[in-house]
Design a protein around this motif. Structure first.
Motif: not given
Length: 329
Positions: A59-60, A113-116, A120-125, A207-212
């Motif tokens: 998916r990534s 921006i949206l694809f990044l 990032s959200f995929q990696r966050y999960l 994105l900031v919320a995911c990275y935190c």
């Protein structure tokens, strides 16, 4: 060019102000030429590598493929801008080409921006919910569905660019306005702010919320050694965070901050001409660097896809070996 603008829909005529923009003739062609020379082969290599891959895409990887397609479409339009600014802001290609070039810039910007954010959200999960199965439902089909939705949102957000971008005449030569014609600055302002909020601010906050959350998990996991596979996933996530932060720091954040300030200044009544000129220079100096994401995005693919990294190293070794053999003949 955004030289004098004569009227404002709500406040009446504004005094004439001619901007000093000679710097564009040197800065913009140089940066755009660099982005074109690097971005075209790098993104083409990413697309070709995925196209020839014998294994199903993750998916990534699907998100990265769409990111590379957006970048490739954009860099293909850069020769027109290189010619335009190299000739001192002279646009001989007509109004349709002007609208298309401006649309390609903003669709690439907000699409990236949206694809990044999706990557990032995929990696966050994967980092924060490694054992959960609910986010794995649908597999690759769900990723392609998300990509289709992203393209639809990008087209919807950037479609008004065709209405506002236009050609005009300044100093007896044809020019291509990026934002809008000077006399329509007040009409462009609500759309410009909405584009910044929906196409940058909201994804950036997500994105900031995911990275935190990811940073908290990774720091906790780093306190104790784990299996080799877990360590590889952690290293991969750290590399991704570093590259995405670099893309936002170089390309997206400075551009949107300066654009927001410029939109305010060019619309307000009573701002002295030197101040308006200063904000215009700052904004237009960050604009070419916003296109640098087309070079930085393939680096994200390289550092987060081990198979691509290994195949690239093998190719480089073959090239080096071939050159050494030729030199000893």
């Amino acid at each position: 060019p955004e030289n004098p603008f004569r009227n404002n829909a709500s406040t009446g005529p504004l005094p004439s102000c001619t901007y000093q923009e000679d710097f564009k003739r040197y800065l913009l062609p140089a940066v755009y030429s660099l982005v074109f020379a690097l971005g075209l082969p790098l993104n083409a290599a990413v697309i070709l590598r995925m196209w020839r891959s014998r294994r199903p895409l993750t998916r990534s990887a699907i998100y990265m493929l769409n990111l590379a397609l957006a970048d490739l479409l954009y860099v293909s339009s850069l020769p027109l801008l290189i010619y335009n600014y190299g000739r001192g802001d002279y646009w001989p290609f007509g109004e349709l080409a002007c609208k298309l070039v401006r649309f390609q810039f903003y669709s690439n910007l907000h699409g990236s921006i949206l694809f990044l954010t999706c990557i990032s959200f995929q990696r966050y999960l994967g980092i924060c919910y490694p054992l959960a199965t609910w986010h794995k439902a649908g597999g690759r089909r769900s990723a392609w569905t998300v990509c289709g939705a992203v393209w639809a949102v990008v087209l919807l957000l950037c479609a008004p660019t065709f209405e506002f971008a236009a050609t005009g005449v300044q100093r007896n030569r044809s020019v291509c306005y990026e934002l809008s014609e000077p006399q329509r600055s007040a009409h462009y302002f609500p759309y410009g702010m909405a584009l910044t909020c929906l196409g940058f601010a909201l994804p950036f906050l997500a994105l900031v919320a995911c990275y935190c959350s990811m940073a908290r998990i990774l720091c906790r996991a780093g306190a104790a050694p784990g299996p080799a596979g877990a360590q590889r996933r952690k290293d991969k996530a750290v590399r991704m965070i570093a590259i995405v932060v670099a893309v936002f720091a170089v390309s997206f954040l400075p551009f949107h901050l300066s654009k927001t300030a410029y939109l305010l200044v060019r619309t307000l009544r009573g701002v002295p001409c030197p101040v308006r000129n200063l904000y215009a220079v700052v904004y237009k100096s960050t604009r070419p660097f916003a296109s640098m994401n087309s070079v930085l995005d393939p680096i994200l693919f390289y550092f987060t896809q081990p198979r691509f990294r290994r195949s690239t190293m093998t190719l480089l070794q073959r090239i080096t070996t071939s050159r050494d053999r030729s030199a000893h003949r």
